[in-house]
Design an enzyme around this catalytic site. Structure first.
Site, PDB file in Angstrom:
ATOM      1  N   SER A  81       0.900  -1.153   0.019  1.00 37.54           N
ATOM      2  CA  SER A  81       0.196   0.062  -0.138  1.00 37.54           C
ATOM      3  C   SER A  81       0.574   1.237   0.016  1.00 37.54           C
ATOM      4  O   SER A  81       0.215   2.290  -0.179  1.00 37.54           O
ATOM      5  CB  SER A  81      -1.031   0.166   1.174  1.00 37.54           C
ATOM      6  OG  SER A  81      -0.219   0.396   2.538  1.00 37.54           O
ATOM      7  N   LYS A 118       0.973   4.666   7.201  1.00 39.96           N
ATOM      8  CA  LYS A 118       0.278   5.118   6.004  1.00 39.96           C
ATOM      9  C   LYS A 118       0.851   6.704   6.173  1.00 39.96           C
ATOM     10  O   LYS A 118       1.306   7.110   7.094  1.00 39.96           O
ATOM     11  CB  LYS A 118      -1.010   5.302   6.160  1.00 39.96           C
ATOM     12  CG  LYS A 118      -1.905   3.836   6.215  1.00 39.96           C
ATOM     13  CD  LYS A 118      -2.079   3.185   4.648  1.00 39.96           C
ATOM     14  CE  LYS A 118      -2.804   2.087   4.601  1.00 39.96           C
ATOM     15  NZ  LYS A 118      -1.913   0.866   4.229  1.00 39.96           N
TER      16      LYS A 118
END
Length: 162
Positions: A81, A118
């Protein structure tokens, strides 16, 4: 919106010590200095420069990657990701809990108990964790969700298969 955003130092207290987190690697508190030759000329990722002279200096990888051994942890990465941020499966992240997380930082965070890496988005009252891969939607922190920013990613390293 229920968002728990603690200063990083408090997060560590809340989560317990790093020994309570499986998969977390700790840098040595007083690692032996290991100076490795550092090329004074950058390596060209484009056209080579035949006029560049080759010079050497020394670099201690601990000095380069670890600013504060007491507040620094290593986390292995699993998943894709964050590939847009050059963070790939198998990389080792260097995470510093002493750095105050800000909008735009890449962070290690716990959302409802799940550890993630993230990019932190914190604008106009909206908090989200953003992947750096278009295959993953933003994770907007909703009412009732628990977000704990554990630390800020300050570097990474990896080994290549040789």
């Amino acid at each position: 919106m229920t968002v728990l955003s603690l200063p990083v130092g408090q997060c560590a207290t809340r989560l317990g010590g790093p020994e309570d987190s499986p998969g977390v690697l700790l840098p040595a508190l007083d690692p032996p200095t290991c100076f490795i030759p550092l090329g004074a000329v950058k390596v060209s990722a484009g056209f080579p420069s035949p006029a560049a002279d080759y010079e050497e200096d020394r670099l201690d990888i601990n000095d380069y990657l670890v600013r504060s051994p007491i507040s620094t942890f290593f986390f292995p990465v699993q998943g894709d990701s964050m590939e847009g941020a050059e963070i790939f499966d198998g990389d080792i992240l260097v995470v510093d809990k002493a750095v105050a997380p800000r909008h735009g930082h890449i962070v290690v965070a716990f959302v409802n108990g799940e550890r993630l890496v993230k990019r932190l988005h914190n604008r106009h009252g909206q908090v989200a964790l953003i992947a750096e891969n278009p295959a993953y939607p933003p994770l907007v922190i909703q009412d009732g969700a628990e977000l704990v920013v554990w630390g800020v990613v300050v570097g990474k390293f990896k080994r290549f298969a040789v």
